[in-house]
Design an enzyme around this catalytic site. Sequence first.
Site, PDB file in Angstrom:
ATOM      1  N   HIS A 274       1.218  -1.216  -0.089  1.00 19.05           N
ATOM      2  CA  HIS A 274       0.494   0.391  -0.181  1.00 19.05           C
ATOM      3  C   HIS A 274       1.040   1.471  -0.160  1.00 19.05           C
ATOM      4  O   HIS A 274       1.229   2.011  -1.116  1.00 19.05           O
ATOM      5  CB  HIS A 274      -1.245   0.266   1.067  1.00 19.05           C
ATOM      6  N   ASP A 325      -4.775  -9.059  -3.119  1.00 21.51           N
ATOM      7  CA  ASP A 325      -4.891  -8.119  -2.107  1.00 21.51           C
ATOM      8  C   ASP A 325      -6.778  -9.244  -1.488  1.00 21.51           C
ATOM      9  O   ASP A 325      -6.507 -10.129  -1.190  1.00 21.51           O
ATOM     10  CB  ASP A 325      -5.308  -6.857  -1.888  1.00 21.51           C
TER      11      ASP A 325
END
Length: 459
Positions: A274, A325
Amino acid sequence: MKQVHCEEALLPSGWAHNVLLNIDENGAFAAISSDQPAPADAERVSGIAIPGVPNCHSHAFQRAITGLTERRGQGKDNFWSWRNAMYQALSGIGPEELQGLAEQLYLELLSHGYTRVAEFHYLHHAPGGPPYSDPAEMSRRLIQAARNVGIGLTLLPVLYCRRGFDANPVESGQQRFAHSMDRYLQLLAELQAECAADPNLSLGIAPHSLRAVTPGELADCVTALESLPSSAPFHIHIAEQQREVEECVHHRGARPVRWLLDNVAVDSRWCLVHATHMDAGEVADLAASGAIAGLCPTTEANLGDGLFPAPDYLAQGGTIAIGSDSQVGVSPAEELRLLEYGQRLVHQGRAVLASEQHPDVGSYLLQSVLAGGANAAGSVGGALTVGASADLVVLDSEHPSLSGRRAATALNSWIFSSQGNPVRHVMQGGQWRIRDYQHREQAHISERFNRIQRQLLNR
């Protein structure tokens, strides 16, 4: 020796025609040449061939809740409320369920062009937190799922020790994740021999986040990396949410990425997942470190995380990879499309992530995440090159979304305007896993997944 002849293929040097791929008995490319006629005994493949895409970040168990968290609750709905809903869904997922969920997910990933997945695995224990009789049970289920489907797996057992930056013990919803440092090292030792014996398996290390480990526990993880092969990756969630940034500043006196860069020797083995919220100094220093920014645009959009500062980071030579994810998206084309479109919305322009040196945005983004993803997966791959794992994706040039398009134009159409899925064939480790859009175990895997999903929803 297997020979595959492709009409058109993306090589490290660019697009090439009449490409002959020689694949050895270990499933690696032994020789590659272009402008070659097809030998009589070679397998001829029509379409547009590209390297298999590495997926740098996956939580397989979250496939069970895709689409089920899109209802607003009381108060503001955000990442933290989503996390509570995710915790509540865990009670019915045991070893059998995890393997069935993972097989369906890995089949979906493979069918869309991912040929290796880095599994950030933290669902270790039974409900309530006690370990299974085999502490590596859940890890082994993921390994078996990857083998059954035929996708490369980089297993990243996660160390999760603390509730937050206050260093208190985990809360009830996190008990299935938690390890002591000693037990975590035992788990790594259990898995190391199994992964070393299989060329389609790799092992890495993953402290969950700065909030889930103390500085001392993070240092122990860095030390443990020395016991693994030199290519083994090191992954960590970081700076995904503004609240995380604020709490890190409060408890450690610095923003998360800044604290990490100032306190640990971060290098190209690291994948910072991220890294959404960085200031200009963090962007510059992360780019210079050689670490990979592991971006998951569909999940980051779904959770309302924010937008990664991609133009500045890439302009300074930063390395990126993409991952699925939470599994709200399972296509690399979708991740790349949203990566670029997010920047277009913010900057109110087009082809934002292209440049004068790399004017073709689709080819540039794909080649960027191929290289970064291979590093993040700790594998030799991400390119059609000698010595790399023979991972190959063939786009159907007769698919309506690609009809009449060749080379970079077809790639742009796949990423930015594809209607449906034009991934026709997928090879992993020298073996065809998807042929004419079909996997040999597709019906069995889907039937098992449907049964598991119904059972979980009826709990």
